[in-house]
Structure formats: C-alpha cells, structure tokens
Design a protein around this motif. Structure first.
Motif, mmCIF file in Angstrom:
data_model
loop_
_atom_site.group_PDB
_atom_site.id
_atom_site.type_symbol
_atom_site.label_atom_id
_atom_site.label_comp_id
_atom_site.label_asym_id
_atom_site.label_seq_id
_atom_site.Cartn_x
_atom_site.Cartn_y
_atom_site.Cartn_z
ATOM 1 N N LYS A 1 -1.027 3.924 -6.200
ATOM 2 C CA LYS A 1 -2.469 3.864 -5.905
ATOM 3 C C LYS A 1 -2.736 2.866 -4.778
ATOM 4 C CE LYS A 1 -3.803 4.627 -10.709
ATOM 5 N NZ LYS A 1 -4.462 3.993 -11.861
ATOM 6 N N ALA A 2 -2.083 1.725 -4.831
ATOM 7 C CA ALA A 2 -2.297 0.708 -3.806
ATOM 8 C C ALA A 2 -1.820 1.199 -2.447
ATOM 9 C CB ALA A 2 -1.597 -0.596 -4.181
ATOM 10 N N GLN A 3 -0.692 1.860 -2.434
ATOM 11 C CA GLN A 3 -0.191 2.411 -1.172
ATOM 12 C C GLN A 3 -1.206 3.378 -0.578
ATOM 13 O OE1 GLN A 3 3.823 4.086 -1.365
ATOM 14 N NE2 GLN A 3 4.350 2.655 -2.997
ATOM 15 N N GLN A 4 -1.742 4.235 -1.426
ATOM 16 C CA GLN A 4 -2.717 5.224 -0.964
ATOM 17 C C GLN A 4 -3.981 4.536 -0.469
ATOM 18 O OE1 GLN A 4 -3.462 8.109 -4.033
ATOM 19 N NE2 GLN A 4 -1.348 8.825 -4.073
ATOM 20 N N PHE A 5 -4.392 3.498 -1.163
ATOM 21 C CA PHE A 5 -5.630 2.809 -0.775
ATOM 22 C C PHE A 5 -5.449 2.097 0.560
ATOM 23 C CE2 PHE A 5 -9.834 1.757 -1.629
ATOM 24 C CZ PHE A 5 -10.084 0.400 -1.542
ATOM 25 N N ILE A 6 -4.290 1.469 0.760
ATOM 26 C CA ILE A 6 -4.031 0.789 2.030
ATOM 27 C C ILE A 6 -4.033 1.793 3.170
ATOM 28 C CG2 ILE A 6 -2.247 -0.433 3.353
ATOM 29 C CD1 ILE A 6 -1.518 -1.846 0.687
ATOM 30 N N LYS A 7 -3.385 2.915 2.974
ATOM 31 C CA LYS A 7 -3.350 3.955 4.010
ATOM 32 C C LYS A 7 -4.768 4.451 4.303
ATOM 33 C CE LYS A 7 -1.022 8.262 5.310
ATOM 34 N NZ LYS A 7 -2.226 8.743 5.972
ATOM 35 N N TYR A 8 -5.541 4.654 3.246
ATOM 36 C CA TYR A 8 -6.927 5.112 3.389
ATOM 37 C C TYR A 8 -7.742 4.113 4.211
ATOM 38 C CZ TYR A 8 -11.744 5.933 1.744
ATOM 39 O OH TYR A 8 -13.101 6.145 1.665
ATOM 40 N N LEU A 9 -7.571 2.818 3.923
ATOM 41 C CA LEU A 9 -8.324 1.786 4.648
ATOM 42 C C LEU A 9 -7.884 1.746 6.112
ATOM 43 C CD1 LEU A 9 -8.252 -1.115 2.000
ATOM 44 C CD2 LEU A 9 -10.195 0.374 2.559
ATOM 45 N N GLU A 10 -6.585 1.884 6.333
ATOM 46 C CA GLU A 10 -6.064 1.838 7.708
ATOM 47 C C GLU A 10 -6.492 3.076 8.495
ATOM 48 O OE1 GLU A 10 -1.862 1.357 7.104
ATOM 49 O OE2 GLU A 10 -2.025 -0.817 6.817
ATOM 50 N N ASP A 11 -6.380 4.247 7.862
ATOM 51 C CA ASP A 11 -6.747 5.503 8.554
ATOM 52 C C ASP A 11 -8.221 5.490 8.959
ATOM 53 O OD1 ASP A 11 -4.668 7.813 6.593
ATOM 54 O OD2 ASP A 11 -4.188 6.394 8.204
ATOM 55 N N ASN A 12 -9.050 4.898 8.124
ATOM 56 C CA ASN A 12 -10.487 4.860 8.392
ATOM 57 C C ASN A 12 -10.932 3.574 9.084
ATOM 58 O OD1 ASN A 12 -11.837 7.342 6.926
ATOM 59 N ND2 ASN A 12 -10.244 6.598 5.546
ATOM 60 N N GLN A 13 -9.981 2.702 9.337
ATOM 61 C CA GLN A 13 -10.261 1.407 9.981
ATOM 62 C C GLN A 13 -11.351 0.636 9.249
ATOM 63 O OE1 GLN A 13 -10.877 3.018 14.072
ATOM 64 N NE2 GLN A 13 -9.062 1.812 14.593
ATOM 65 N N TYR A 14 -11.238 0.615 7.926
ATOM 66 C CA TYR A 14 -12.197 -0.143 7.122
ATOM 67 C C TYR A 14 -11.704 -1.585 7.025
ATOM 68 C CZ TYR A 14 -14.281 4.278 5.537
ATOM 69 O OH TYR A 14 -14.909 5.496 5.472
ATOM 70 N N PRO A 15 -12.511 -2.564 7.442
ATOM 71 C CA PRO A 15 -12.019 -3.943 7.566
ATOM 72 C C PRO A 15 -12.286 -4.818 6.355
ATOM 73 C CG PRO A 15 -14.181 -3.794 8.558
ATOM 74 C CD PRO A 15 -13.905 -2.429 7.930
ATOM 75 N N TRP A 16 -12.716 -4.230 5.222
ATOM 76 C CA TRP A 16 -13.364 -5.053 4.211
ATOM 77 C C TRP A 16 -12.437 -5.779 3.251
ATOM 78 C CZ3 TRP A 16 -15.453 0.297 3.977
ATOM 79 C CH2 TRP A 16 -16.494 0.481 4.901
ATOM 80 N N PHE A 17 -11.142 -5.465 3.276
ATOM 81 C CA PHE A 17 -10.278 -5.999 2.229
ATOM 82 C C PHE A 17 -9.042 -6.695 2.781
ATOM 83 C CE2 PHE A 17 -12.308 -4.110 -1.408
ATOM 84 C CZ PHE A 17 -12.881 -2.935 -0.940
ATOM 85 N N SER A 18 -8.652 -7.781 2.103
ATOM 86 C CA SER A 18 -7.290 -8.292 2.224
ATOM 87 C C SER A 18 -6.622 -7.979 0.893
ATOM 88 C CB SER A 18 -7.310 -9.805 2.476
ATOM 89 O OG SER A 18 -7.997 -10.464 1.434
ATOM 90 N N TYR A 19 -5.288 -8.008 0.835
ATOM 91 C CA TYR A 19 -4.656 -7.669 -0.427
ATOM 92 C C TYR A 19 -3.442 -8.542 -0.715
ATOM 93 C CZ TYR A 19 -1.256 -4.888 2.269
ATOM 94 O OH TYR A 19 -0.296 -4.479 3.152
ATOM 95 N N GLU A 20 -3.109 -8.579 -2.006
ATOM 96 C CA GLU A 20 -2.006 -9.419 -2.468
ATOM 97 C C GLU A 20 -1.283 -8.680 -3.587
ATOM 98 O OE1 GLU A 20 -3.461 -12.943 -4.342
ATOM 99 O OE2 GLU A 20 -1.478 -13.601 -5.008
ATOM 100 N N GLU A 21 0.029 -8.627 -3.494
ATOM 101 C CA GLU A 21 0.819 -8.023 -4.570
ATOM 102 C C GLU A 21 1.151 -9.080 -5.609
ATOM 103 O OE1 GLU A 21 3.693 -5.762 -1.623
ATOM 104 O OE2 GLU A 21 4.058 -5.091 -3.684
ATOM 105 N N LEU A 22 0.942 -8.707 -6.877
ATOM 106 C CA LEU A 22 1.328 -9.611 -7.963
ATOM 107 C C LEU A 22 2.662 -9.132 -8.532
ATOM 108 C CD1 LEU A 22 -2.011 -10.001 -9.973
ATOM 109 C CD2 LEU A 22 -1.243 -11.231 -7.949
#
Lengths: 162, 181
Positions: free
Chosen positions: B4-25
């Motif tokens: 899910k996280a991989q898909q979300f990161i790709k989605y944010l990058e493809d759409n150039q959405y700047p709203w999130f930083s992320y951290e893996e636990l």
C-alpha cells in the motif's frame, strides 16, 4: 478527482447474498428499509459471555457499509456513565478497526465498523472478515465490557417485539 | 516496504502531490507513516496516513494538543461521543501523552493490499474530513475551553479541500431505525 459514489444498495445486496450462499452462511435475516438511501439490513446475533448482542450489516447507495453491534440497549445510567465513557475512550484509542459510542437518544452503546467501497468494487468477503474480528473482540473482552456496564448480562434489545 | 505504501508513494509522485513526507517503521506490520498537514480554516492540523500490511489503513488528524483541565475532561469525552454517534466515518478520542492530552480524529479505511485505492485516501481527506472539521473544530475547541485555535505552522504545503460538495458521501449517521428489524 472523480466522484466516488458507491454501487447501489441493491447491487451490493446481490453480491452479499451470493457470498452467503457460496459460504453456506444462513445466520442472517435480511430486510429492506424504505428510506432515501435504499438501506438494506442484515441481522444476526453474537453469543458472548454477557448474552446475545445483535450485529447488523447496513448497506445503502452511499460508499459506506456499516457493521454495527448493539452492545448494550438502554444500558447507560447515571451510575455507570463515567465508567462507560472511560471504557469507550480506551477502546477507541486502542483498536483501529472499530469505534464504540453512546447513542444519546436511547442511552445505548453501539460498536461500529465502517467500510468505504469505491464506484466499482464492493467486497463481501472483507466485510465478513471484519465482522469476524469484531466477534472475536467481544468474546475475548466481554468481562471488561461487563465491568464498564456494571452488568453480568446485557438487556434484551427486542424485549418489546411482538 | 508494504504494498500500500509503495502504491501511495507512486501515486503522490505521479501526481506531483507535495503534501507528505514519509518514514518506514521497523515493526511487525511494516508500517509506513506519511506526515503532513490539513488546512482547516486558518489553521494547519497535523495529519498522518498510516499504511501497513494489515487490513486497515488509518488517517489520523491531531485536532487538539494541549492540556485538558480535569474539570473539562468529562464534557470533552461526552462531546466527542456525540460526534462519534453523529458521523459514521469519524472516530474521535482523547489520547493521553506524558504532559498533555491529544484529541485525535481517526478515519479507518479497511481494504486489502490488492484493492487499495490511493484516490480514496485523498478523497476522504479533502472532500470529507476537511469540510467536516471546518464545521466541527470550533465546537471541539470550545468544549475544551481553549481560547484560541492552534497556531499555524510553517513548512510543507498543506492539504486543502477542493471545495466539492460532500452531500453524497453519507458521512452522517445511519438512521438507527434500520437496527430495529
């Protein structure tokens, strides 16, 4: 962003009926509620150490499907209110798969699990898994729930049914 | 990283959405936490999107962070309970930290990894949650007896509503008459 209106209630019910038949699950009663959102309700019961709790699946034309358990019908009194509020807040902060709340209209305690479906996909199997998790939680925690409610048996919610 | 996280990161990058930083636990469920802010009126509220291997994706908004006077705690919990009853998509609760309390709003999104839809995350945040908080935030802060809203924070761009109507989302409570069958 495209609209994410849900599949119709009728179509969801068809899929859920097919799932129940495939899995040979016969414990649900089904009824159509004639409201604006064409709600269809499936009802069964969970046997717990506090007695039977009705569990409902509510599906309608919106993107939301709701699994609802009536944990305690008219259970809240002035004596147990604070314990129930504390119990609800603790459960709501510890469990991400549902929420527990008090309905002021009838002083009853409910557990809800809300699932959002997309325009093209409704998953009866997921809903059944979610129900199973809820059943497990209630069966494992009935003692703690009973302490918060100050009861050893929950009231029969259909005591006035004819 | 979970699917899910991989898909979300790709989605944010493809759409150039700047709203999130992320951290893996490094936890049992391979959780990834996406951090950002929601713009609600004139304030920014911290938000998390938590994606992992479990059935549940969680959206979490920090509605209030600070002290809740012991004399107000009961009122706050009752008020949050009323909101929990009225709005089926939302779960409010008080989370206790060492020196203060947080009022948290959770939206849970059950789905398998195969059926995960990143669009739904943004939809729930922009079209459902922000309009709700535009209506509800003042009332919550009022019951806490906070004199002013949290300060606006600087930094990353905040997620805003698109302004579309949410009338069809059914975020309001399901009629309890449906339970009386």
């Amino acid at each position: 962003m495209h609209a994410l209106d849900g599949i119709t209630a009728l179509e969801k019910a068809k899929q859920f009926d097919a799932f129940l038949q495939e899995e040979q699950i016969s414990s649900f009663e089904k009824r159509e509620i004639e409201d604006d959102e064409h709600t269809i309700v499936y009802r069964s019961f969970i046997q717990t150490g506090l007695g039977d709790m009705p569990i409902f699946l509510l599906i309608d034309d919106t993107i939301y499907s709701v699994i609802r358990v009536l944990m305690g019908s008219k259970i809240v009194t002035d004596e147990n209110r604070n314990d129930i509020l504390e119990f609800m807040n603790e459960a709501n902060s510890n469990y991400k798969n549902f929420k527990i709340y008090l309905e002021d209209v009838d002083q009853s305690v409910y557990l809800d699990c809300v699932n959002q479906s997309s325009m093209t996909h409704f998953d009866p199997r997921l809903l059944y898994v979610l129900m199973t998790q809820i059943v497990d939680y209630l069966k494992e925690n009935y003692s703690h729930i009973g302490e918060a409610f100050h009861v050893t048996q929950v009231p029969n919610p259909f005591v006035h049914e004819g | 990283m979970n699917i899910k996280a991989q898909q979300f990161i790709k989605y944010l990058e493809d759409n150039q959405y700047p709203w999130f930083s992320y951290e893996e636990l490094n936890d049992t469920y391979h959780s990834v936490i996406f951090r950002g802010h929601l713009e609600v009126g004139k304030v920014e509220l911290p938000m998390l999107v938590i994606l992992d291997d479990s059935l549940f994706s969680s959206l979490r908004i920090g509605v209030y962070m600070g002290r809740i006077a012991s004399t107000r705690r009961g009122f706050v919990e009752r008020y949050l309970g009323e909101l929990n009853s009225r709005f089926k998509a939302f779960k409010y609760y008080v989370l206790e930290e060492e020196a203060h309390e947080n009022i948290v709003l959770d939206i849970s999104l059950p789905c398998t990894s195969e059926d995960f839809n990143p669009d739904m995350i943004l939809y729930l945040l922009r079209e459902v949650t922000i309009p709700h908080l535009n209506d509800a935030l003042e009332g919550i802060l009022d019951v806490v007896k906070v004199k002013r809203a949290p300060r606006k924070t600087s930094g990353k761009a905040s997620l805003k509503t698109s302004g579309k109507e949410t009338a069809k989302t059914g975020a309001k409570r399901t009629s309890k008459k449906a339970d009386k069958i």
